[in-house]
Scaffold this active site. Structure first.
Site, PDB file in Angstrom:
ATOM      1  N   LEU A   8      -4.256  -9.370   8.692  1.00  0.00           N
ATOM      2  CA  LEU A   8      -5.538  -8.841   9.196  1.00  0.00           C
ATOM      3  C   LEU A   8      -6.581  -8.906   8.082  1.00  0.00           C
ATOM      4  O   LEU A   8      -7.547  -8.141   8.076  1.00  0.00           O
ATOM      5  CB  LEU A   8      -5.364  -7.392   9.677  1.00  0.00           C
ATOM      6  CG  LEU A   8      -4.338  -7.183  10.793  1.00  0.00           C
ATOM      7  CD1 LEU A   8      -4.204  -5.695  11.134  1.00  0.00           C
ATOM      8  CD2 LEU A   8      -4.740  -7.977  12.042  1.00  0.00           C
TER       9      LEU A   8
ATOM     10  N   ARG B 114      -0.090   2.711  14.275  1.00  0.00           N
ATOM     11  CA  ARG B 114      -0.547   1.319  14.171  1.00  0.00           C
ATOM     12  C   ARG B 114       0.625   0.366  13.957  1.00  0.00           C
ATOM     13  O   ARG B 114       0.583  -0.776  14.390  1.00  0.00           O
ATOM     14  CB  ARG B 114      -1.565   1.170  13.047  1.00  0.00           C
ATOM     15  CG  ARG B 114      -2.907   1.759  13.399  1.00  0.00           C
ATOM     16  CD  ARG B 114      -3.848   1.693  12.225  1.00  0.00           C
ATOM     17  NE  ARG B 114      -5.182   2.106  12.617  1.00  0.00           N
ATOM     18  CZ  ARG B 114      -6.165   2.307  11.756  1.00  0.00           C
ATOM     19  NH1 ARG B 114      -5.968   2.123  10.457  1.00  0.00           N
ATOM     20  NH2 ARG B 114      -7.350   2.691  12.182  1.00  0.00           N
TER      21      ARG B 114
ATOM     22  N   ARG C 191       4.172 -15.322  -7.834  1.00  0.00           N
ATOM     23  CA  ARG C 191       3.154 -16.362  -8.076  1.00  0.00           C
ATOM     24  C   ARG C 191       3.747 -17.397  -9.022  1.00  0.00           C
ATOM     25  O   ARG C 191       4.599 -17.069  -9.839  1.00  0.00           O
ATOM     26  CB  ARG C 191       1.880 -15.763  -8.690  1.00  0.00           C
ATOM     27  CG  ARG C 191       1.065 -14.978  -7.682  1.00  0.00           C
ATOM     28  CD  ARG C 191      -0.328 -14.616  -8.170  1.00  0.00           C
ATOM     29  NE  ARG C 191      -1.039 -13.947  -7.087  1.00  0.00           N
ATOM     30  CZ  ARG C 191      -1.785 -14.554  -6.177  1.00  0.00           C
ATOM     31  NH1 ARG C 191      -1.969 -15.863  -6.238  1.00  0.00           N
ATOM     32  NH2 ARG C 191      -2.371 -13.865  -5.207  1.00  0.00           N
TER      33      ARG C 191
ATOM     34  N   TYR D 287       4.147  -3.761  -7.153  1.00  0.00           N
ATOM     35  CA  TYR D 287       3.430  -2.862  -6.235  1.00  0.00           C
ATOM     36  C   TYR D 287       3.494  -1.421  -6.731  1.00  0.00           C
ATOM     37  O   TYR D 287       4.559  -0.926  -7.113  1.00  0.00           O
ATOM     38  CB  TYR D 287       3.984  -2.931  -4.811  1.00  0.00           C
ATOM     39  CG  TYR D 287       3.716  -4.241  -4.084  1.00  0.00           C
ATOM     40  CD1 TYR D 287       2.933  -5.247  -4.650  1.00  0.00           C
ATOM     41  CD2 TYR D 287       4.255  -4.474  -2.828  1.00  0.00           C
ATOM     42  CE1 TYR D 287       2.694  -6.442  -3.987  1.00  0.00           C
ATOM     43  CE2 TYR D 287       4.024  -5.670  -2.155  1.00  0.00           C
ATOM     44  CZ  TYR D 287       3.243  -6.654  -2.732  1.00  0.00           C
ATOM     45  OH  TYR D 287       3.024  -7.820  -2.071  1.00  0.00           O
TER      46      TYR D 287
ATOM     47  N   GLN E 290       5.534 -17.628   1.253  1.00  0.00           N
ATOM     48  CA  GLN E 290       4.632 -16.538   1.646  1.00  0.00           C
ATOM     49  C   GLN E 290       3.204 -16.827   1.192  1.00  0.00           C
ATOM     50  O   GLN E 290       2.818 -16.493   0.078  1.00  0.00           O
ATOM     51  CB  GLN E 290       5.130 -15.202   1.070  1.00  0.00           C
ATOM     52  CG  GLN E 290       4.323 -14.022   1.574  1.00  0.00           C
ATOM     53  CD  GLN E 290       4.754 -12.654   1.080  1.00  0.00           C
ATOM     54  OE1 GLN E 290       3.913 -11.799   0.823  1.00  0.00           O
ATOM     55  NE2 GLN E 290       6.033 -12.403   0.957  1.00  0.00           N
TER      56      GLN E 290
ATOM     57  N   SER F 122       6.113 -17.302  -3.114  1.00  0.00           N
ATOM     58  CA  SER F 122       4.852 -16.783  -2.586  1.00  0.00           C
ATOM     59  C   SER F 122       3.706 -17.367  -3.400  1.00  0.00           C
ATOM     60  O   SER F 122       3.832 -17.539  -4.624  1.00  0.00           O
ATOM     61  CB  SER F 122       4.830 -15.258  -2.671  1.00  0.00           C
ATOM     62  OG  SER F 122       3.644 -14.762  -2.088  1.00  0.00           O
TER      63      SER F 122
ATOM     64  N   ARG G 265       0.828  -1.218   0.000  1.00  0.00           N
ATOM     65  CA  ARG G 265       0.000   0.000   0.000  1.00  0.00           C
ATOM     66  C   ARG G 265       0.860   1.266   0.000  1.00  0.00           C
ATOM     67  O   ARG G 265       0.381   2.354   0.297  1.00  0.00           O
ATOM     68  CB  ARG G 265      -0.914  -0.006   1.235  1.00  0.00           C
ATOM     69  CG  ARG G 265      -1.817  -1.223   1.292  1.00  0.00           C
ATOM     70  CD  ARG G 265      -2.529  -1.383   2.621  1.00  0.00           C
ATOM     71  NE  ARG G 265      -3.144  -2.688   2.744  1.00  0.00           N
ATOM     72  CZ  ARG G 265      -4.374  -2.990   2.346  1.00  0.00           C
ATOM     73  NH1 ARG G 265      -5.148  -2.064   1.831  1.00  0.00           N
ATOM     74  NH2 ARG G 265      -4.849  -4.223   2.473  1.00  0.00           N
TER      75      ARG G 265
END
Ligand SMILES: NC(=O)c1ccc[n+]([C@@H]2O[C@H](COP(=O)([O-])OP(=O)(O)OC[C@H]3O[C@@H](n4cnc5c(N)ncnc54)[C@H](OP(=O)(O)O)[C@@H]3O)[C@@H](O)[C@H]2O)c1
Length: 311
Positions: free
Chosen positions: A217, A281, A134, A60, A185, A163, A30
């Site tokens: 999360l 956070r 992937r 990303y 991952q 991953s 992000r």
């Protein structure tokens, strides 16, 4: 007594490598935008919190308001140009193999190009952990192994991980590699419990690989307030958050901390990759390190997640 407190912020080896990492990692899916000072503050918060494995990927930058392949790596590269000393504090992990429009390419030329481009964007001369993002069904694992071994011999990458591979795909790549894969991952959280039973965490134990858990999360769904959720998936989410809240309230900890502790409780010792972009956070994710869930609590979360009792 369910949750009891303990301190486990110690570094440990990544897989069988000489790289040392903290019990939580920080992820940059992000990580977009033009504000280099804010970006640097997030990286510093993560490193100060002991999250020294920084997980990113070539692709990303296309989500969350970004608009270019490589944008997140470019932003991290700018942070590293601004504060070069940060590089020595991190185990820098990136990924290759997703090419939008194809969408997977682990052929030699594509992997070599991805590696060179990542090194340039990241402003660094070595990638500590180079992960296949992937699986590419059209690349023979022997060819991929050869490409990776060559990049490692050339000193462009230190270690290799996978991953979104299942156990069999991982085994197959490992079969052609002369050095051990360091990491695997999978998506793993209280809402995505498949790695517990599909062989991924078992295989990680058998080969001493470190599991890195993506979206621990569930991309924020496990942190969100339970609003009106009337779909089957919404009801499942309500069940899981209610169970996490019950444990959290009883023991005076946060729901997020319990959700991260759920991931870390497995004996494969998964490292959750925390994805928040908020420095406060980032720091408070460490509350999870003081929690050691009881067996009963851990299995109760599994039951809430699968929506059926255990046999
Ligand atoms: N290998 C793969 O295919 C793959 C796929 C997906 C992700 N990943 C990796 O996993 C990392 C983490 O994924 P993720 O970002 O989906 O992780 P996550 O930790 O499951 O979710 C993070 C999201 O939760 C939100 N959130 C809300 N309340 C929060 C709280 N109290 N504490 C923490 N977060 C809260 C965050 O928003 P705020 O930013 O506003 O706090 C953020 O949008 C990625 O950065 C990437 O490195 C890998």
């Amino acid at each position: 007594m369910g949750t009891h407190m303990k301190v486990t912020g110690k570094l440990r080896r990544l897989g069988q490598t000489d790289l040392e990492v903290g019990p939580l990692a920080y992820g940059l899916w992000r990580f977009v935008g033009r504000d280099i000072a804010a970006a640097r503050a997030r990286i510093e918060a993560a490193l100060d919190a002991g999250m020294n494995l920084i997980d990113i990927a070539a692709v990303y930058g296309l989500d969350w308001g970004g608009n270019a392949f490589g944008e997140s790596e470019t932003l991290l590269g700018k942070v590293l140009a601004d504060a070069p000393a940060l590089r020595r504090r991190m185990v820098l992990a990136t990924k290759f193999g997703i090419v939008p429009g194809i969408p997977y390419d682990s052929s030699n030329d594509a992997v070599v190009k991805s590696c060179e481009d990542s090194l340039t964007r990241l402003n660094t001369d070595v990638i500590d952990l180079f992960q296949v993002h992937r699986p590419d069904a059209l690349t023979h694992p022997a060819d991929l192994a050869e490409t990776l071994a060559r990049l490692r011999t050339q000193g462009k990458i230190r270690e290799v991980g996978v991953s979104n591979f299942n156990a069999r795909q991982t085994m197959l790549l490992q079969q052609f590699l002369a050095f051990p894969l360091a990491t695997i991952q999978p998506e793993f959280s209280a809402l995505a419990i498949e790695p517990v039973s599909d062989g991924v965490l078992d295989y990680a134990i058998s080969r001493q690989m470190t599991p890195l858990a993506w979206s621990p999360l569930a991309g924020g769904r496990l942190a969100a307030d339970s609003a009106s959720r009337h779909t089957a998936e919404g009801e499942r989410l309500n069940r899981v958050t209610a169970k996490l809240d019950e444990i959290a309230k009883r023991d005076g900890v946060s729901r997020v901390a319990v959700a991260l502790a759920f991931v870390m409780r497995h004996p494969a010792r998964p490292i959750p990759i925390v994805g928040t972009q908020n420095p406060e956070r980032i720091m408070s994710a460490n509350d999870a390190l003081r929690i050691n869930l009881s067996r009963a609590d851990w299995y109760a979360i599994v039951v809430a997640s699968q929506g059926a009792p255990l046999p």
